[in-house]
Design a protein around this motif. Structure first.
Motif, PDB file in Angstrom:
ATOM      1  N   ALA A 129      13.581  -2.900 -28.027  1.00  0.00           N
ATOM      2  CA  ALA A 129      13.325  -3.167 -26.612  1.00  0.00           C
ATOM      3  C   ALA A 129      12.803  -1.893 -25.920  1.00  0.00           C
ATOM      4  N   HIS A 130      13.355  -0.732 -26.310  1.00  0.00           N
ATOM      5  CA  HIS A 130      12.877   0.547 -25.754  1.00  0.00           C
ATOM      6  C   HIS A 130      11.383   0.710 -26.032  1.00  0.00           C
ATOM      7  N   ARG A 131      11.007   0.396 -27.277  1.00  0.00           N
ATOM      8  CA  ARG A 131       9.604   0.550 -27.676  1.00  0.00           C
ATOM      9  C   ARG A 131       8.697  -0.367 -26.850  1.00  0.00           C
ATOM     10  N   ALA A 132       9.150  -1.609 -26.653  1.00  0.00           N
ATOM     11  CA  ALA A 132       8.341  -2.567 -25.880  1.00  0.00           C
ATOM     12  C   ALA A 132       8.153  -2.072 -24.439  1.00  0.00           C
ATOM     13  N   TRP A 133       9.221  -1.547 -23.814  1.00  0.00           N
ATOM     14  CA  TRP A 133       9.111  -1.089 -22.428  1.00  0.00           C
ATOM     15  C   TRP A 133       8.338   0.220 -22.321  1.00  0.00           C
ATOM     16  N   MET A 134       8.384   1.030 -23.382  1.00  0.00           N
ATOM     17  CA  MET A 134       7.540   2.245 -23.395  1.00  0.00           C
ATOM     18  C   MET A 134       6.067   1.855 -23.481  1.00  0.00           C
ATOM     19  N   MET A 135       5.783   0.762 -24.215  1.00  0.00           N
ATOM     20  CA  MET A 135       4.388   0.302 -24.278  1.00  0.00           C
ATOM     21  C   MET A 135       3.921  -0.139 -22.892  1.00  0.00           C
ATOM     22  N   ARG A 136       4.816  -0.806 -22.153  1.00  0.00           N
ATOM     23  CA  ARG A 136       4.454  -1.230 -20.778  1.00  0.00           C
ATOM     24  C   ARG A 136       4.253  -0.006 -19.892  1.00  0.00           C
ATOM     25  N   SER A 137       5.170   0.962 -20.001  1.00  0.00           N
ATOM     26  CA  SER A 137       5.059   2.176 -19.189  1.00  0.00           C
ATOM     27  C   SER A 137       3.749   2.913 -19.501  1.00  0.00           C
ATOM     28  N   ALA A 138       3.438   3.039 -20.808  1.00  0.00           N
ATOM     29  CA  ALA A 138       2.221   3.761 -21.208  1.00  0.00           C
ATOM     30  C   ALA A 138       0.963   3.023 -20.730  1.00  0.00           C
ATOM     31  N   ALA A 139       1.030   1.668 -20.717  1.00  0.00           N
ATOM     32  CA  ALA A 139      -0.118   0.886 -20.228  1.00  0.00           C
ATOM     33  C   ALA A 139      -0.389   1.248 -18.764  1.00  0.00           C
ATOM     34  N   LEU A 140       0.700   1.438 -17.993  1.00  0.00           N
ATOM     35  CA  LEU A 140       0.541   1.769 -16.565  1.00  0.00           C
ATOM     36  C   LEU A 140       0.069   3.218 -16.400  1.00  0.00           C
ATOM     37  N   THR A 141       0.546   4.105 -17.262  1.00  0.00           N
ATOM     38  CA  THR A 141       0.058   5.497 -17.219  1.00  0.00           C
ATOM     39  C   THR A 141      -1.441   5.511 -17.536  1.00  0.00           C
TER      40      THR A 141
END
Ligand code: HEM
Length: 208
Positions: free
Chosen positions: A142-154
């Motif tokens: 789940a951490h990895r999935a939310w980091m992917m979302r965060s990185a998409a926004l970055t």
């Protein structure tokens, strides 16, 4: 496999190039003056100088750090470094996002564009905070999935600049381009990530 390598390479390349260009703008503006190097930012200098600097220093730093968090070799072989970069990434986003929110009352684009940027800043912090808390709870998928979302926004900073060039080439004034880019720059990469996460046989084994 080839496609995955090419897109990973492009993610690294564009993140580093746009972050480096942003650092060049900050350095030049500080050295020779904003009126010379970045005239579109001069109106922030009166009362929003600190938020402006917070944003234009820490947002590019987050962009520079993002790809390192997806580097499997670093993640698996050097946990401490992965953790330290993770902290730096999250803190940079908190500072940069607060900076952008404080800048927005002085932003000269339309209300529509201002709303897009404000929503982006809030979702940027929220997704990153969620990723951080999931890492602390050791919920790694789940951490990895939310980091992917965060990185998409970055990565919105990259998409915005890639979209801005052709739009301005058609004669559209810079402020007008924000009506499109303040929304599309983050909705597009976020859609790509949601698709990646939902592909059949893809990585998400735990609820996200
Ligand atoms: C994701 C949330 C973000 C929001 C809401 C946001 C918002 C803004 C806003 C409103 C401005 C002022 C634009 C103007 O007045 O013309 C700005 C400028 C700027 N932002 Fe961001 N930004 C974000 C992320 C980033 C990232 C990740 C970078 C990394 C490169 C970045 C780098 C910059 C730079 C360098 C400027 C100065 C303008 C320029 O010369 O490009 N921002 N941002």
């Amino acid at each position: 496999m080839l496609m995955q390598r090419a897109s990973t390479g492009l993610f690294w390349f564009l993140s580093i190039v746009i972050a480096a260009l942003a650092f060049v703008v900050v350095t030049l503006a500080t050295a020779i003056g904003f009126d010379q190097a970045a005239p579109h930012l001069v109106h922030y200098l009166d009362s929003e100088k600190l938020p402006l600097y917070a944003h234009i220093v820490f947002a590019p730093l987050a962009l520079l750090l993002a790809p390192f968090q997806f580097w499997a070799g670093l993640r698996n072989g050097h946990r401490r470094i992965h953790r330290a970069i993770g902290y730096a990434y999250a803190v940079s986003i908190a500072i940069a996002a607060i900076g952008s929110l404080l800048m927005l009352p002085r932003f000269q684009g339309s209300t529509w564009a201002t709303t897009g940027f404000a929503l982006l800043a809030v979702i940027w912090v929220a997704t990153t905070a969620r990723a951080f808390l999931l890492a602390r709870a050791r919920r790694i998928a789940a951490h990895r999935a939310w980091m992917m979302r965060s990185a998409a926004l970055t990565f919105a900073a990259v998409v915005l600049r890639l979209m801005m060039l052709p739009l301005m080439a058609t004669g559209m004034p810079m402020l007008k381009t924000y009506d499109i880019t303040a929304w599309a720059s983050w909705l597009l990469p976020l859609l790509v990530v949601e698709w990646l996460l939902r592909r059949p046989g893809r990585m998400v084994q735990q609820p996200v």
